[in-house]
Write an enzyme that holds these catalytic residues in place. Structure first.
Site, short mmCIF file in Angstrom:
data_model
loop_
_atom_site.label_atom_id
_atom_site.label_comp_id
_atom_site.label_asym_id
_atom_site.label_seq_id
_atom_site.Cartn_x
_atom_site.Cartn_y
_atom_site.Cartn_z
CB SER A 1 -33.15 -37.02 13.54
OG SER A 1 -34.32 -36.47 14.03
NE ARG A 2 -28.12 -34.13 16.66
CZ ARG A 2 -27.96 -33.25 17.62
NH1 ARG A 2 -27.50 -33.64 18.79
NH2 ARG A 2 -28.24 -31.99 17.43
N GLY B 1 -38.28 -32.49 10.12
CA GLY B 1 -38.44 -33.70 9.32
C GLY B 1 -37.63 -34.85 9.90
CB ALA B 2 -35.16 -36.81 9.81
CG LEU B 3 -41.35 -36.49 10.92
CD1 LEU B 3 -42.85 -36.36 10.64
CD2 LEU B 3 -40.92 -35.45 11.95
CD GLN C 1 -32.61 -25.22 14.69
OE1 GLN C 1 -33.63 -24.55 14.54
NE2 GLN C 1 -32.61 -26.29 15.46
N GLY D 1 -40.47 -31.74 22.39
CA GLY D 1 -40.04 -32.96 23.08
C GLY D 1 -39.24 -32.63 24.34
CG HIS E 1 -40.41 -36.65 15.29
ND1 HIS E 1 -39.23 -37.14 14.79
CD2 HIS E 1 -40.18 -35.36 15.61
CE1 HIS E 1 -38.32 -36.18 14.80
NE2 HIS E 1 -38.87 -35.08 15.30
CG ASP F 1 -34.12 -31.89 21.65
OD1 ASP F 1 -32.97 -32.34 21.73
OD2 ASP F 1 -34.90 -32.24 20.75
O1 PAF Z 1 -36.11 -29.59 17.61
C1 PAF Z 1 -36.18 -29.29 16.40
O2 PAF Z 1 -36.46 -30.12 15.53
C2 PAF Z 1 -35.88 -27.86 15.98
O3 PAF Z 1 -34.96 -27.27 16.84
C3 PAF Z 1 -37.14 -26.98 15.84
C4 PAF Z 1 -37.86 -26.81 17.16
C5 PAF Z 1 -38.08 -27.59 14.80
C6 PAF Z 1 -36.75 -25.58 15.34
O4 PAF Z 1 -36.08 -25.63 14.12
#
Ligand code: PAF
Length: 284
Positions: free
Chosen positions: A185-186, A30-32, A60, A146, A36, A149
């Site tokens: 998003s950060r 989320g927080a697109l 995570q 993406g 995104h 990352d």
């Molecule tokens: O990159 C992300 O937003 C997250 O690491 C993912 C791939 C949705 C997994 O939770």
């Protein structure tokens, strides 16, 4: 656009997709943002049905606070997904994803321990675990991640290959602000001043690219050209290295590979990361 809020709803919806239609899956937390949006637009060209998940994966996050403070913008997210023509959004709850008694985790392997993984033990194990579960549930033919990352993308590609998963993983190019800052998003956590200072990451990557294009094929010197950009910056550098795209390990001079500059730094307590492909290096 179908809103699927449990595994059962997802399963029913998925069974209704004809075998002749290909499903493209984009996992998100989320927080697109605009990054995104461009990824989703690219994803929608890859197949017939676009399925997006929104799930903030507790496995995570090593710090409870980061999990709790993760931005939540569901209404705006749904509006963007509607706008790009997503067919369905899967929004599992934590209990739906990890029911009581859940305990199995996938180990992402040694490449998960470096760079982004070095300061976040267990982060990538949690990431590949949820991506594996999402792939199992969504049964996509294609999935999009993406390029920003880069380590995450590499580890997902490894998992798909190592665990024989029948999904084609695609990389979506990094979307940047006009001054070079990669969308993330950060970024919303940065003050106006730090937002300007954050461009140092992109400048450092460009310095490495310029040196590479000028014939420098020495990973140490390329790393140094990036570190040099941080000398008068308030950003605290975590790492600035050159890796091989083949194994996400430090680039080896004389070994043919595509080299990539990777960088991570902290500004006002916000961890930012970015990367740039430098080019192909031939065997010497
Ligand atoms: O990159 C992300 O937003 C997250 O690491 C993912 C791939 C949705 C997994 O939770």
């Amino acid at each position: 656009m179908h809103l699927l809020d449990s595994q059962e709803q997802l399963r029913r919806w998925r069974r209704g997709i004809p075998a002749t239609s290909s499903v493209v899956f984009v996992p998100t937390m989320g927080a697109l943002h605009l990054g995104h949006q461009s990824l989703l637009e690219y994803a929608s060209t890859l197949g017939d049905v676009l399925l997006v998940s929104i799930f903030v994966n507790p496995l995570q996050f090593e710090r409870e606070n980061d999990l709790l403070n993760y931005p939540k913008t569901m209404d705006a997210d749904l509006a963007m997904l509607q706008g790009v023509g997503a067919h369905a959004v899967y929004r599992p709850t934590t209990e739906d994803m990890y029911p009581e008694g859940y305990q199995v985790r996938i180990s992402a392997g040694p490449a998960a321990l470096r760079f982004e993984g070095a300061a976040r033990p267990g982060h990538f194990d949690g990431m590949v675990t949820v991506v594996h579960k999402l792939f199992q549930r969504c049964q996509p033919q294609h999935a999009v991640f993406g390029q920003k990352d880069a380590q995450q993308l590499f580890l997902v590609q490894r998992m798909v290959e190592d665990l024989d998963m029948d999904v084609q993983v695609h990389a979506a190019k990094t979307w940047r602000e006009p001054d070079g800052l990669a969308f993330s998003s950060r970024n919303v956590h940065l003050s106006e001043k730090a937002r300007q200072q954050a461009t140092v990451l992109h400048r450092a990557l460009q310095a490495a690219k310029a040196a590479f294009d000028n014939g420098c094929h020495d990973p140490q010197a390329l790393g140094q050209s990036m570190r040099h950009c941080f000398e008068h910056s308030p950003a605290k550098l975590a790492y600035a290295d050159v890796i091989s795209d083949t194994d996400f390990e430090a680039a080896q001079p004389g070994v043919a590979a595509t080299w990539r500059a990777v960088i991570g730094a902290r500004l006002e307590g916000v961890h930012l990361l970015d990367n740039l492909e430098l080019g192909q290096v031939p065997n010497s």
